[in-house]
Design a protein around this motif. Structure first.
Motif, PDB file in Angstrom:
ATOM      1  N   LYS A  72      26.806  52.696  74.248  1.00 33.79           N
ATOM      2  CA  LYS A  72      25.101  52.844  74.384  1.00 33.79           C
ATOM      3  C   LYS A  72      24.719  53.901  75.328  1.00 33.79           C
ATOM      4  O   LYS A  72      25.448  53.576  76.323  1.00 33.79           O
ATOM      5  CB  LYS A  72      24.302  51.738  73.988  1.00 33.79           C
ATOM      6  CG  LYS A  72      24.610  51.045  72.926  1.00 33.79           C
ATOM      7  CD  LYS A  72      23.636  49.674  72.743  1.00 33.79           C
ATOM      8  CE  LYS A  72      23.966  48.985  71.551  1.00 33.79           C
ATOM      9  NZ  LYS A  72      23.005  47.896  71.487  1.00 33.79           N
ATOM     10  N   LYS A  73      24.145  54.776  75.190  1.00 33.54           N
ATOM     11  CA  LYS A  73      23.466  55.836  76.151  1.00 33.54           C
ATOM     12  C   LYS A  73      22.563  54.861  77.311  1.00 33.54           C
ATOM     13  O   LYS A  73      21.935  53.931  76.727  1.00 33.54           O
ATOM     14  CB  LYS A  73      22.737  56.817  75.619  1.00 33.54           C
ATOM     15  CG  LYS A  73      22.141  57.828  76.567  1.00 33.54           C
ATOM     16  CD  LYS A  73      21.312  58.836  75.985  1.00 33.54           C
ATOM     17  CE  LYS A  73      20.911  59.758  76.833  1.00 33.54           C
ATOM     18  NZ  LYS A  73      19.909  60.774  76.293  1.00 33.54           N
ATOM     19  N   ILE A  74      22.807  55.126  78.344  1.00 30.72           N
ATOM     20  CA  ILE A  74      21.678  54.487  79.462  1.00 30.72           C
ATOM     21  C   ILE A  74      20.631  55.380  79.480  1.00 30.72           C
ATOM     22  O   ILE A  74      20.765  56.756  79.920  1.00 30.72           O
ATOM     23  CB  ILE A  74      22.629  54.412  80.999  1.00 30.72           C
ATOM     24  CG1 ILE A  74      23.690  53.427  80.638  1.00 30.72           C
ATOM     25  CG2 ILE A  74      21.584  53.841  81.997  1.00 30.72           C
ATOM     26  CD1 ILE A  74      24.540  53.228  82.062  1.00 30.72           C
ATOM     27  N   GLU A  75      19.484  55.101  79.157  1.00 24.81           N
ATOM     28  CA  GLU A  75      18.291  55.919  79.133  1.00 24.81           C
ATOM     29  C   GLU A  75      17.678  56.305  80.491  1.00 24.81           C
ATOM     30  O   GLU A  75      17.095  57.390  80.679  1.00 24.81           O
ATOM     31  CB  GLU A  75      17.256  55.131  78.161  1.00 24.81           C
ATOM     32  CG  GLU A  75      17.830  54.803  76.853  1.00 24.81           C
ATOM     33  CD  GLU A  75      18.025  56.193  76.048  1.00 24.81           C
ATOM     34  OE1 GLU A  75      17.516  57.220  76.452  1.00 24.81           O
ATOM     35  OE2 GLU A  75      18.757  56.044  75.076  1.00 24.81           O
ATOM     36  N   GLY A  76      17.470  55.487  81.438  1.00 27.17           N
ATOM     37  CA  GLY A  76      17.101  55.577  82.627  1.00 27.17           C
ATOM     38  C   GLY A  76      18.010  55.481  83.710  1.00 27.17           C
ATOM     39  O   GLY A  76      19.244  55.130  83.640  1.00 27.17           O
ATOM     40  N   ILE A  77      17.548  55.967  84.874  1.00 24.41           N
ATOM     41  CA  ILE A  77      18.566  55.546  86.247  1.00 24.41           C
ATOM     42  C   ILE A  77      18.821  54.334  86.367  1.00 24.41           C
ATOM     43  O   ILE A  77      18.075  53.291  85.920  1.00 24.41           O
ATOM     44  CB  ILE A  77      17.736  56.289  87.555  1.00 24.41           C
ATOM     45  CG1 ILE A  77      18.797  56.388  88.830  1.00 24.41           C
ATOM     46  CG2 ILE A  77      16.452  55.718  87.759  1.00 24.41           C
ATOM     47  CD1 ILE A  77      18.168  57.487  89.617  1.00 24.41           C
ATOM     48  N   GLY A  78      19.976  53.893  87.073  1.00 17.68           N
ATOM     49  CA  GLY A  78      20.345  52.613  87.253  1.00 17.68           C
ATOM     50  C   GLY A  78      21.136  52.538  88.453  1.00 17.68           C
ATOM     51  O   GLY A  78      21.481  53.503  89.245  1.00 17.68           O
ATOM     52  N   LEU A  79      21.675  51.201  88.832  1.00 16.41           N
ATOM     53  CA  LEU A  79      22.627  51.208  90.137  1.00 16.41           C
ATOM     54  C   LEU A  79      23.349  49.828  89.870  1.00 16.41           C
ATOM     55  O   LEU A  79      23.201  49.046  88.801  1.00 16.41           O
ATOM     56  CB  LEU A  79      21.602  50.859  91.312  1.00 16.41           C
ATOM     57  CG  LEU A  79      20.463  49.735  91.187  1.00 16.41           C
ATOM     58  CD1 LEU A  79      21.342  48.352  91.632  1.00 16.41           C
ATOM     59  CD2 LEU A  79      19.502  49.901  92.180  1.00 16.41           C
ATOM     60  N   THR A  80      24.525  49.704  90.656  1.00 19.15           N
ATOM     61  CA  THR A  80      25.586  48.864  90.550  1.00 19.15           C
ATOM     62  C   THR A  80      25.116  48.104  91.779  1.00 19.15           C
ATOM     63  O   THR A  80      25.088  48.527  92.833  1.00 19.15           O
ATOM     64  CB  THR A  80      26.783  49.370  90.685  1.00 19.15           C
ATOM     65  OG1 THR A  80      27.017  50.112  89.335  1.00 19.15           O
ATOM     66  CG2 THR A  80      27.735  48.196  90.716  1.00 19.15           C
ATOM     67  N   ILE A  81      24.971  46.507  91.670  1.00 19.34           N
ATOM     68  CA  ILE A  81      25.060  45.836  92.491  1.00 19.34           C
ATOM     69  C   ILE A  81      26.193  45.120  92.918  1.00 19.34           C
ATOM     70  O   ILE A  81      27.111  44.608  92.123  1.00 19.34           O
ATOM     71  CB  ILE A  81      23.756  44.498  92.109  1.00 19.34           C
ATOM     72  CG1 ILE A  81      22.653  45.205  91.888  1.00 19.34           C
ATOM     73  CG2 ILE A  81      24.155  43.506  93.413  1.00 19.34           C
ATOM     74  CD1 ILE A  81      21.547  44.065  91.285  1.00 19.34           C
ATOM     75  N   ASP A  82      26.575  45.341  94.391  1.00 18.75           N
ATOM     76  CA  ASP A  82      27.928  45.027  94.758  1.00 18.75           C
ATOM     77  C   ASP A  82      28.393  43.608  94.596  1.00 18.75           C
ATOM     78  O   ASP A  82      27.371  42.730  94.189  1.00 18.75           O
ATOM     79  CB  ASP A  82      28.178  45.379  95.893  1.00 18.75           C
ATOM     80  CG  ASP A  82      29.507  45.574  96.503  1.00 18.75           C
ATOM     81  OD1 ASP A  82      30.514  45.543  95.760  1.00 18.75           O
ATOM     82  OD2 ASP A  82      29.741  46.369  97.769  1.00 18.75           O
ATOM     83  N   HIS A  83      29.665  43.158  94.698  1.00 19.31           N
ATOM     84  CA  HIS A  83      30.202  41.997  94.352  1.00 19.31           C
ATOM     85  C   HIS A  83      30.284  41.227  95.524  1.00 19.31           C
ATOM     86  O   HIS A  83      30.653  40.098  95.508  1.00 19.31           O
ATOM     87  CB  HIS A  83      31.629  42.034  93.621  1.00 19.31           C
ATOM     88  CG  HIS A  83      32.647  42.538  94.698  1.00 19.31           C
ATOM     89  ND1 HIS A  83      32.782  43.971  94.942  1.00 19.31           N
ATOM     90  CD2 HIS A  83      33.468  41.838  95.329  1.00 19.31           C
ATOM     91  CE1 HIS A  83      33.754  44.302  95.824  1.00 19.31           C
ATOM     92  NE2 HIS A  83      34.203  42.904  96.043  1.00 19.31           N
ATOM     93  N   LYS A  84      29.887  41.513  96.838  1.00 19.91           N
ATOM     94  CA  LYS A  84      29.724  40.619  98.016  1.00 19.91           C
ATOM     95  C   LYS A  84      28.744  41.326  98.954  1.00 19.91           C
ATOM     96  O   LYS A  84      28.129  42.216  98.771  1.00 19.91           O
ATOM     97  CB  LYS A  84      31.358  40.943  98.751  1.00 19.91           C
ATOM     98  CG  LYS A  84      31.342  42.475  99.132  1.00 19.91           C
ATOM     99  CD  LYS A  84      32.771  42.678  99.796  1.00 19.91           C
ATOM    100  CE  LYS A  84      33.180  43.829 100.261  1.00 19.91           C
ATOM    101  NZ  LYS A  84      34.553  43.846 100.715  1.00 19.91           N
TER     102      LYS A  84
END
Length: 293
Positions: free
Chosen positions: A137-149
């Motif tokens: 599915k398409k990501i409609e808005g801006i996003g971010l990845t939260i790191d694993h540590k």
């Protein structure tokens, strides 16, 4: 207890802002960060940070009485008083760190921090998709990845971290590390990749600024981790004096014999140069002055 999510930015008008999370995302975030906190706290042997010692496995660097100049504690105590994150790519480039935290039983606050860079931004440029229910599915808005540590924690005035380089992207640690001594300067000049024609001349050129940079370079490990051909290519792009010589079949970085070029080289090795991802313009990070002007 549920955790909120905040951003520490380089925008002086909006130094700390808050993410508006849905209830399910906030619950997942709480579990995710508490697990990271548990892993981080397993490192029990605390080493007082002096800008030189690199922690081994099971060790963590710490600074007592760290000055929380950005007042992260206040954000944890009063999250509703903050502005919300501007959901635009321009603003996301101002984010230096993500953080969360909670109030301790003692009444103090524990802050959990992750450094942040543009690689963690899910951009609205192009077409971003994610997999869900057997389709993309398409990501409609801006996003971010939260790191694993976690990068660091701040608890009742004690800052704890493993990587000086990563933590330095969040906080100014300059007042907490020691300048390189004469012995440190000589040790630097004797590194495998370095060639100094005259150590006495190098010591003569080593004012407080030079000694601080040498200390930072030794702490960062860049000379051990980045191949010399890569350093040379970037230095050429930024027109940085970067002279190498070959000795016994090995390519070495030649220490300049004048203070101006020495400082340019050390500033480069300390990674004070970067390319703006938006304008593709070369800057010096401490002043954001365009190079060549």
């Amino acid at each position: 207890m549920t955790l909120s999510l905040f951003a520490l930015t380089s925008d002086p008008a909006k130094r700390i802002v808050k993410f508006n999370l849905s209830n399910d995302v906030q619950a997942d975030l709480t579990t995710y960060l508490k697990d990271q906190e548990s892993s981080f706290d397993l490192q029990q042997d605390e080493i007082v940070f002096d800008g030189k010692y690199k922690p081994d496995a099971g060790e963590v660097l710490c600074i007592e009485n760290y000055d929380d100049i950005d007042n992260l504690e206040s954000a944890i105590r009063n999250p509703t008083s903050l502005d919300l994150v501007d959901p635009s790519e321009d603003f996301f480039h101002y984010i230096k760190a993500l953080f969360s935290g909670y109030i301790l039983e003692t009444g103090g606050v524990k802050v959990l921090l992750q450094n942040f860079d543009r690689r963690k931004i899910i951009s609205t440029n192009g077409l971003s998709i994610f997999h869900s229910a057997n389709v993309y599915k398409k990501i409609e808005g801006i996003g971010l990845t939260i790191d694993h540590k976690l990068t660091a924690t701040l608890e009742e005035g004690k800052l704890k971290f493993f990587s000086f380089h990563n933590t330095r992207q969040i906080f100014d640690l300059s007042e907490y590390y020691k300048e390189a001594t004469d012995d440190d300067v000589i040790e630097f000049s004797n590194m495998d990749l370095i060639k100094s024609a005259d150590n006495s001349q190098l010591l003569e050129m080593s004012d407080s600024w030079v000694r601080r940079k040498i200390s930072l370079i030794q702490q960062s490990g860049i000379l051990q981790n980045v191949p010399i051909n890569e350093m040379k290519a970037v230095a050429t792009e930024f027109s940085i004096p970067f002279i190498t010589i070959t000795e016994n079949g090995d390519e070495l970085i030649k220490i300049p014999d004048n203070k101006s070029d020495l400082k340019k080289l050390l500033r480069f090795l300390d990674e004070d140069y970067y390319k703006s991802p938006l304008s593709k313009t070369n800057f010096i990070t401490n002043s954001k002055r365009v190079l060549g002007n």
